[in-house]
Design an enzyme around this catalytic site. Structure first.
Site, PDB file in Angstrom:
ATOM      1  N   ASP A   1      -5.923  -3.678   1.204  1.00  0.00           N
ATOM      2  CA  ASP A   1      -5.022  -2.683   0.600  1.00  0.00           C
ATOM      3  C   ASP A   1      -4.703  -1.533   1.564  1.00  0.00           C
ATOM      4  OD1 ASP A   1      -4.019  -0.486  -1.027  1.00  0.00           O
ATOM      5  OD2 ASP A   1      -4.814  -1.531  -2.768  1.00  0.00           O
TER       6      ASP A   1
ATOM      7  N   SER B   1       0.485  -0.318  -1.437  1.00  0.00           N
ATOM      8  CA  SER B   1      -0.083  -1.013  -2.589  1.00  0.00           C
ATOM      9  C   SER B   1       0.987  -1.271  -3.661  1.00  0.00           C
ATOM     10  CB  SER B   1      -1.270  -0.215  -3.141  1.00  0.00           C
ATOM     11  OG  SER B   1      -2.062  -1.021  -3.974  1.00  0.00           O
TER      12      SER B   1
END
Length: 304
Positions: free
Chosen positions: A182, A38
């Site tokens: 993600d 991320s």
């Protein structure tokens, strides 16, 4: 072989940038491998290039408009605390367009392509270091790790973007016939991957306090509830990743050096505040400096 691992954490990535700046510039740690999830994925290419001022400038100037092409929430202040409320019109617009998420993050995709040039990509690919980003393949129900050595420029930029897409608030991406989101949904702190790739010493920046200091307030609206639920789930994933990382390190005889945030930076890492993030970068640098000064010379506390 030394590796730098940076966890997910949204806007808190500014703190990780400060820690990394100290480790690279002052502690002179020479990394062979960078692994990020991320916001960690956003940082590691620039860290590998030693372009610290460039990435610091990005994290010091980013805001909601830099990330979202369609922001699904409104930021409000109540009793001095920032909370999010649904931007009903933007969410409805997204659904009318046939999107599967509340918001879209195409602006982040453009920012990544502006910040990493083809020349920089080629420089990294020719170098001795490996740069790896973490993504979650929702279609195959698995976590995947994308090395710069296996990607074209366009593919690598897309994997960085995908790794940072905090679904369902940001874009869900269809790539190679699969839906991706993600990387933190599967692996928030990719210590195990660094060890599996041959790292014998790993510096890990965890964008969370080592001990839980947070007693969450009651949810104010559905979005607030969803972020609370996701926060709870990610905390559990993070704890599991760290536990497994320590076990694998013990088995392989590797060393892990942990750098946690000393205090709770924010309760909502989707809020990108330039002034606050600039401060977090400085705090990360000073925290790493202080941690190293307290131990003998340039040697942080270790978990073996």
């Amino acid at each position: 072989m030394r590796a730098l691992v940076i966890s997910g954490g949204g806007s808190k990535g500014a703190f990780a940038g400060g820690v990394a700046q100290f480790l690279i510039q002052e502690a002179k740690h020479d990394y062979d491998l960078f692994v990020g999830t991320s916001t960690g994925s956003l940082l590691i290419s620039h860290l590998a290039l030693n372009k610290l001022d460039k990435i610091k400038n990005i994290y010091s100037n980013v805001n909601q408009d830099s990330i979202f092409s369609n922001c699904p929430f409104i930021i409000k202040k109540k009793y001095g605390v920032e909370i999010i409320a649904i931007n009903h019109w933007n969410v409805i617009k997204n659904f009318i367009k046939g999107k599967k998420t509340f918001g879209e993050s195409e602006n982040l995709r453009k920012l990544i392509r502006r910040s990493i040039t083809i020349e920089e990509f080629n420089e990294l690919k020719k170098g001795k270091m490996d740069v790896v980003v973490t993504v979650s393949n929702l279609s195959l129900n698995q976590v995947e790790y994308k090395s710069i050595n296996d990607c074209t420029y366009d593919e690598f930029c897309d994997w960085i973007w995908i790794s940072s897409n905090y679904t369902p608030f940001m874009s869900l991406v269809k790539k190679n016939g699969c839906e991706y989101a993600d990387g933190g949904l599967g692996t928030l702190v990719p210590i195990e991957e660094a060890l599996n790739r041959g790292a014998t010493e790993v510096d890990v920046v965890v964008l969370h306090t080592e001990v839980n200091h947070l007693n969450r307030m009651s949810s104010k609206n559905p979005f607030d509830l969803i972020t609370t639920i996701f926060g709870f789930m990610l905390d559990r994933i993070e704890n599991q990743n760290i536990r497994i990382g320590k076990l694998v390190a013990n088995r392989k005889g590797a060393i892990i050096n942990f750098y946690y945030t000393p205090t709770v930076l924010t309760t909502n890492s989707l809020i990108f505040n330039k002034e606050r993030m600039t401060l977090w970068w400085k705090r990360g640098y000073l925290y790493a400096k202080n941690k190293n000064e307290q131990t003998s010379p340039i040697e942080p506390d270790r978990q073996e």
